[in-house]
Design an enzyme around this catalytic site. Structure first.
Site, PDB file in Angstrom:
ATOM      1  N   HIS A 467       3.591  -6.417   6.932  1.00 52.14           N
ATOM      2  CA  HIS A 467       2.203  -6.016   6.667  1.00 52.14           C
ATOM      3  C   HIS A 467       1.263  -6.630   7.703  1.00 52.14           C
ATOM      4  CE1 HIS A 467      -1.213  -5.025   3.887  1.00 52.14           C
ATOM      5  NE2 HIS A 467      -1.765  -6.027   4.556  1.00 52.14           N
ATOM      6  N   GLU A 468       1.361  -7.955   7.864  1.00 51.21           N
ATOM      7  CA  GLU A 468       0.463  -8.624   8.821  1.00 51.21           C
ATOM      8  C   GLU A 468       0.770  -8.206  10.259  1.00 51.21           C
ATOM      9  OE1 GLU A 468      -2.121  -9.894   7.738  1.00 51.21           O
ATOM     10  OE2 GLU A 468      -1.487 -10.039   5.640  1.00 51.21           O
ATOM     11  N   HIS A 471      -1.131  -5.075  10.985  1.00 50.11           N
ATOM     12  CA  HIS A 471      -2.490  -5.401  11.422  1.00 50.11           C
ATOM     13  C   HIS A 471      -2.467  -5.871  12.870  1.00 50.11           C
ATOM     14  CE1 HIS A 471      -4.755  -4.981   7.751  1.00 50.11           C
ATOM     15  NE2 HIS A 471      -4.096  -5.906   7.087  1.00 50.11           N
ATOM     16  N   HIS A 474      -2.316  -3.123  15.321  1.00 45.23           N
ATOM     17  CA  HIS A 474      -3.631  -2.471  15.410  1.00 45.23           C
ATOM     18  C   HIS A 474      -4.500  -3.203  16.439  1.00 45.23           C
ATOM     19  CE1 HIS A 474      -6.914  -0.350  12.740  1.00 45.23           C
ATOM     20  NE2 HIS A 474      -6.762   0.217  13.917  1.00 45.23           N
TER      21      HIS A 474
END
Length: 675
Positions: A467-468, A471, A474
């Site tokens: 998940h991190e 990010h 991104h």
């Protein structure tokens, strides 16, 4: 400290952690604020007619040094803080708030911005430039540019108070976390606890110069305890300790802070002409207004509640059958969920953990990013770090061009806040024809290595890492002109799409084969385990969905209408009424440590996790249709989502990637809430 800004003469212009003393910060902030003010004044005093370039663009690049300094200081205040640093934060925050207000409330500067905004139809702006112009104009208006002098003074006062209140709230949560530990001397009380968790607790005790075992409220210590310890009274003790952070009528109590934060947020919104803080926040989100958020959450609740109540009934019956438990309490949830999961799927974290050595999982994330987006990760040892646990990686494309600098910081310690997050030490932007590449960091609190075992992750920790890392991608793959539109600078209810979509690869056999290898034998995770991971993905999904909905509804209850809160606990109970499953615990209050909405940036935005799940399920369904490593789909995702930041409205970007608006069906099917 005049030399502070010369300290960046490091590789890739990286943060010079080892050269910074705490006493450097305040003078450096004062110097950087002065420099930023000079840059703003040069825009205001420019005698030429206002243009996009000499006003809007110049404004976006102003304060570059201040932004870098702020990112270093506040990132470290989350990951490596101290009492002294927190004191400095309290001194610096009002200076930054005042500086921010000096810009947004400057009439001469706003006049120039307004001239360009009013004449935008005559300008040939790119979509990115048009977005920047709208963002700058709205930034002024939403920060009081259209107010009279008396109202502007009032706004400044509110902003200064809020900056301090939010800091104090977060410091109180950290203090309450650090001030508690459960010290156990008899090994018999640890029955049920896995060996790895027991060993970690012994190491923790040793580090505190104590015999026996020590458990804290940090997640890697807390979660195994409440999940596996057979002794119900001990689970209750630790659970209640976690639930009463900031709710103990002591010096770290957050109840008054909550009342004040909510009150000042409402006052601020009213001053700016909005019905509530939520109306103010959601104007700049895909969801648009609180009514739409409440409708979205209630629609999900309608689908999830029957499933959640059925699951809770099954869990209650199971606990009664197993141990004669008449009434399921909050400290029973994780324990009996794990027991039921083991019974139903013959699968528990202890079976899986040997296949999820931290280094292997991280390398798996790197390999998947290479397959999808054509980037490689190489650990380097000549970049300054702020702690020995930190690792640094050079990210390159397949032609060898530098893409980003990536920091990882994975283990809990004193001075580091709970949870997991991605952040940036330097944004990506293009200036003077040079594409400045970003410096991105993932910070987590995973199970640390012990004297006999490496760091072995639970499956939940595996999905957190992915998940991190999503990010992080991104941020790393950002490719925009302006820093304020780069990377994760997108609508808040869009920001979780890149992170949540990455979690999907954790459930795919083809992806697991790349990294899920036994840490001792090298054996790839057995296919039966993979099938069980997929089967168990929806296990108690109704309860999990209800929990997320409850947090979203609580957030909107605090911020969705102007009100006075007499009692924080009663207010919370009312907000939770429609989603309640477990009996209330009188000593506990979730709000007093709900840092996401009172300290972080999630006020009126907690719903965005579920909102983004609709996006991520729909987007991943597209990958599944074409193949989870399909280069064409990955390139579309990279070029339209990951690289574009906030340069256009997220729905425009999403439709460019997907060819259509997202539908909730994929999420509801994935969650097993509809067939």
């Amino acid at each position: 400290m005049t030399l502070f800004l010369n300290k960046f003469e490091k590789k890739y212009n990286s943060a010079p952690f080892s050269n910074i003393n705490l006493t450097d910060y305040k003078p450096a902030f004062e110097k950087c604020i002065k420099k930023a003010k000079d840059e703003i004044n040069s825009i205001i005093n420019n005698n030429e007619n206002p243009t996009f370039q000499n006003t809007i663009e110049a404004l976006d690049f102003a304060g570059e040094n201040l932004d870098r300094l702020s990112s270093i200081f506040f990132n470290l205040n989350s990951a490596e803080t101290s009492d002294e640093m927190q004191k400095i934060a309290q001194e610096i925050s009002p200076l930054l708030t005042e500086f921010s207000n000096d810009i947004t409330l400057n009439e001469d500067l706003f006049k120039k911005v307004k001239i360009i905004f009013d004449n935008k139809s005559t300008l040939s702006l790119t979509p990115e430039q048009n977005t920047l112009l709208e963002k700058k104009y709205k930034g002024f208006v939403r920060n009081g540019a259209l107010l009279n002098e008396e109202q502007k003074t009032k706004l400044r006062e509110i902003d200064t108070k809020l900056a301090k209140l939010k800091l104090t709230y977060g410091e109180n949560v950290l203090a309450e976390t650090n001030n508690y530990h459960l010290h156990i001397m008899e090994e018999s009380k640890l029955k049920g606890l896995p060996e790895g968790a027991k060993e970690a607790a012994a190491s923790l005790a040793k580090s505190k110069e104590l015999d026996g075992w020590v458990f804290t409220l940090d997640y890697p210590s807390y979660i195994p305890f409440v999940t596996y310890i057979e002794n119900r009274e001990l689970r209750k003790e630790l659970s209640i300790a976690a639930g009463k952070k900031g709710f103990q009528n002591n010096e770290f109590d957050n109840q008054d802070n909550i009342k004040d934060i909510v009150k000042f947020r409402h006052e601020r919104a009213n001053l700016l002409g909005y019905n509530s803080h939520s109306h103010f926040v959601l104007e700049e989100r895909m969801a648009q207004n609180p009514e739409k958020v409440i409708s979205f959450l209630n629609n999900l609740l309608e689908k999830a509640k029957p499933a959640a109540e059925q699951e809770f009934s099954e869990l209650t019956s199971f606990a009664k059958e197993l141990d004669g438990i008449e009434k399921l309490e909050k400290w029973d949830g994780a324990y009996y969920s794990e027991k039921l999961k083991q019974k139903r799927f013959s699968l528990d974290d202890e079976k899986l953990k040997p296949y999820f050595k931290l280094e292997n999982v991280l390398n798996g994330a790197f390999t998947i990013a290479e397959k999808l987006y054509g980037i490689t990760f190489k650990e380097i040892h000549d970049i300054d770090k702020y702690h020995e646990d930190v690792q640094t990686f050079e990210v390159s494309d397949l032609e060898g061009n530098f893409v980003a600098l990536f920091y990882t910081d994975f283990f809990p310690r004193k001075g580091k806040r709970n949870g997991a997050w991605m952040t940036s030490y330097k944004p990506q932007y293009i200036k003077n024809n040079i594409n400045e590449r970003p410096h991105i960091s993932n910070v987590c609190n995973f199970t640390p290595p012990t004297p006999t075992k490496p760091s072995l992750l639970t499956f939940n920790e595996v999905t957190t890492l992915f998940h991190e890392f999503g990010h992080g991608l991104h941020g790393m793959l950002a490719n925009t002109t302006y820093p304020s539109l780069s990377g994760t600078s997108v609508y808040w209810d869009f920001v979780e799409l890149p992170s949540q979509i990455m979690e999907n690869w954790c459930y795919e056999p083809e992806a697991l084969a790349l990294f899920a290898k036994h840490y001792e034998t090298g054996e790839i995770i057995p296919q039966e385990y993979v099938e069980k991971i997929k089967e168990s993905a929806n296990f108690l999904e109704g309860i999990a969905t209800m929990r997320q909905i409850s947090f979203g509804l609580l957030d909107i209850a605090y911020h969705g209408k102007v009100q006075t809160i007499e009692d924080v606990k009663s207010f919370e109970e009312t907000a939770f009424e429609s989603t309640k499953l477990y009996p209330d615990v009188i000593e506990n209050c979730m709000s007093t440590s709900f840092s996401h909405i009172f300290q972080g940036g999630y006020s009126s935005g907690y719903y965005s996790y579920k909102w983004a799940e609709v996006l991520d399920a729909d987007a991943f369904a597209y990958f599944q249709e074409e193949g989870i490593f399909n280069k064409e789909i990955a390139t579309k995702f990279k070029e339209n989502i990951l690289s574009k930041g906030g340069t256009e409205h997220p729905m425009i970007l999403y439709k460019k990637f997907r060819g259509q608006e997202p539908k909730p069906d994929a999420l509801l099917k994935r969650a097993g809430l509809i067939n």
